[in-house]
Structures are given as C-alpha cells and as structure tokens.
Design an enzyme around this catalytic site. Structure first.
Site, PDB file in Angstrom:
ATOM      1  CE  LYS A 210       5.043  10.871   1.686  1.00 17.41           C
ATOM      2  NZ  LYS A 210       6.238  10.084   2.014  1.00 17.41           N
TER       3      LYS A 210
ATOM      4  CB  THR B 289      10.466   7.532   7.271  1.00 15.32           C
ATOM      5  OG1 THR B 289      10.367   6.831   6.023  1.00 15.32           O
ATOM      6  CG2 THR B 289       9.452   6.903   8.224  1.00 15.32           C
TER       7      THR B 289
ATOM      8  NE  ARG C 190       9.767   3.664   5.310  1.00 17.84           N
ATOM      9  CZ  ARG C 190       8.747   3.885   4.481  1.00 17.84           C
ATOM     10  NH1 ARG C 190       8.097   2.877   3.969  1.00 17.84           N
ATOM     11  NH2 ARG C 190       8.377   5.097   4.177  1.00 17.84           N
TER      12      ARG C 190
ATOM     13  CD  GLU D 191      10.855  10.029   0.528  1.00 20.04           C
ATOM     14  OE1 GLU D 191      10.259  10.513  -0.458  1.00 20.04           O
ATOM     15  OE2 GLU D 191      10.270   9.533   1.505  1.00 20.04           O
TER      16      GLU D 191
HETATM   17  C1  3PG Z   1       6.131   4.817   1.590  1.00 21.55           C
HETATM   18  O1  3PG Z   1       6.299   5.665   2.437  1.00 21.55           O
HETATM   19  O2  3PG Z   1       6.245   3.586   1.775  1.00 21.55           O
HETATM   20  C2  3PG Z   1       5.848   5.334   0.249  1.00 21.55           C
HETATM   21  O3  3PG Z   1       4.672   5.997   0.258  1.00 21.55           O
HETATM   22  C3  3PG Z   1       5.907   4.322  -0.817  1.00 21.55           C
HETATM   23  O4  3PG Z   1       4.677   3.815  -1.075  1.00 21.55           O
HETATM   24  P1  3PG Z   1       4.573   2.759  -2.252  1.00 21.55           P
HETATM   25  O5  3PG Z   1       5.354   1.560  -1.811  1.00 21.55           O
HETATM   26  O6  3PG Z   1       3.100   2.490  -2.363  1.00 21.55           O
HETATM   27  O7  3PG Z   1       5.171   3.411  -3.460  1.00 21.55           O
END
Ligand code: 3PG
Length: 211
Positions: free
Chosen positions: A132, A72, A48, A44
């Site tokens: 999710k 995202t 962002r 993934e």
């Molecule tokens: C995010 O979108 O940043 C993810 O959920 C990752 O979260 P994490 O950095 O706590 O694994």
C-alpha cells in the site's frame, strides 16, 4: 477469487478497496451488504475506532460472501486481535519486520504501507512485494509511483490516501498500480442516515474506473 487469499488476490478483486471507519457496530452488516450489492466484497474495516473489531466480527459472521479485513493494523497485538475477530487480511499504514512476522505466524495476509524507497526495500527484504502506498497523494502521488517504476519495477501498489473518483482512474492507469484504496465509498453521513443505497451506488461506480 481462489480459496487462498493473498495480498495480490485482494488487490485484483475490484478497482477500489474501501477504507471503512465505523463508529456503531449496528452499521457494520448493512454497510457490508450495501457494498456487496455494488460488487465490492473486499472490505477494509479500520481499527481506529473502538468498534472496529466488533464490526469485523459482525461482518465475518453475518456476511460470509464479504472478505473482511482489518485496516490501521500497527503492531502484532492489533494483528492478533484482528485475526481473532475473524479478519481475513490486514492492512497497515506503515511497515515493521515485527508486524510482518506476526502476520506470517497468524497466517494473515498483510498489505503493508510504505511511503519511501527504504520502506519498500525493508518490506521486500521480508518477502512483501504487494504494498500500500500511504499516504499516496500527500507523499508524491502519481509522480512518485512513476519514479518507483524504475528501481522497483517488480512491486505492485495500492495507493491510498487522497484518492477520490476525480483522480482514481489516473492512478489505476499506471502499470505498477493494481487497485486503489479510499474512504469515499462509505461516507459517514450515509452511515448515520442509513442511506445504504448511496453506498451501493458509490461502489457500483468504481467498476468503470479501471480501463
Ligand atoms: C486512511 O487511512 O484514512 C485512508 O488512507 C483513507 O484516506 P482517504 O480518506 O483520503 O481516502
């Protein structure tokens, strides 16, 4: 994995879906190869950063064994851009019907984010049953997932947000959790320093997390 990619097949591929933030396009291919070497092929790559789409495109072209998707994804335009770049699935932090419909039209499997019972109901109404849970730890974590086992026993989750090697196994042991998501597999420092074997080692270690 079967030729047809679904949210469930993506979730079942490995115990962890890496949430990847890339600031430099040239990091994309060696990073993807490092994860593949550690047995993780569902990737993934978040939208962002301004480089997200270009990174997805680079991986889709150069690393065909990887199954690269966009994270995202917040609206129909993001979904269209992701599909155009070669993303094979989308992950969203929340859910709207407009996004669900857009992904259906694009034939882009979507793993939508939810954090409340009402959001689960909205996603289910639109036919999304693999979700999710985001941000998981911040929204109630293990206890929330256990509470949802009653009214939403048919929903399967990928908790993401606050998951680490310390707590991942506890999440993966829940009957309504198929996999978890997390950013720890691809540390920013490993990218910046070209420490690809560190990423491979982190990926390799995830296979022991699922009992
Ligand atoms: C995010 O979108 O940043 C993810 O959920 C990752 O979260 P994490 O950095 O706590 O694994």
């Amino acid at each position: 994995m079967a030729a047809q990619i679904t949210a469930l097949s993506l979730m079942q591929d490995a115990p962890v879906i890496p949430v990847i933030v890339l600031h430099r396009t040239e990091h994309a291919v060696p990073m993807a190869e490092a994860l593949l070497a550690g047995g993780i092929r569902v990737l993934e790559v978040t939208l962002r950063t301004p480089q997200g789409l270009a990174c997805i495109e680079a991986i889709a072209k150069a690393v065909p064994q990887a199954i690269v998707g966009a994270g995202t994804v917040r609206n129909a335009a993001d979904a269209a851009a992701a599909a155009n770049a070669g993303a094979r699935f989308a992950v969203s932090p929340g859910y709207t019907s407009a996004l669900g419909q857009a992904c259906r039209k694009l034939d882009l499997p979507l793993l939508p984010g939810v954090a409340t019972s009402s959001e689960i109901m909205a996603a289910q109404e639109d036919g999304f049953g693999e979700l999710k849970f985001f941000p998981a730890v911040q929204s109630g974590g293990i206890q929330m997932l256990k509470a949802w086992q009653g009214p939403f026993g048919d929903v399967r989750f990928c908790p993401t947000g606050g998951i680490s090697p310390v707590n991942a196994a506890e999440f993966l042991a829940l009957s309504n959790v198929v996999c978890v998501g997390g950013s720890w597999l691809v540390p920013g420092s490993a990218l910046e320093n070209g420490h690809w074997s560190q990423i491979t080692d982190l990926a390799q270690a995830t296979h022991k997390l699922r009992a």
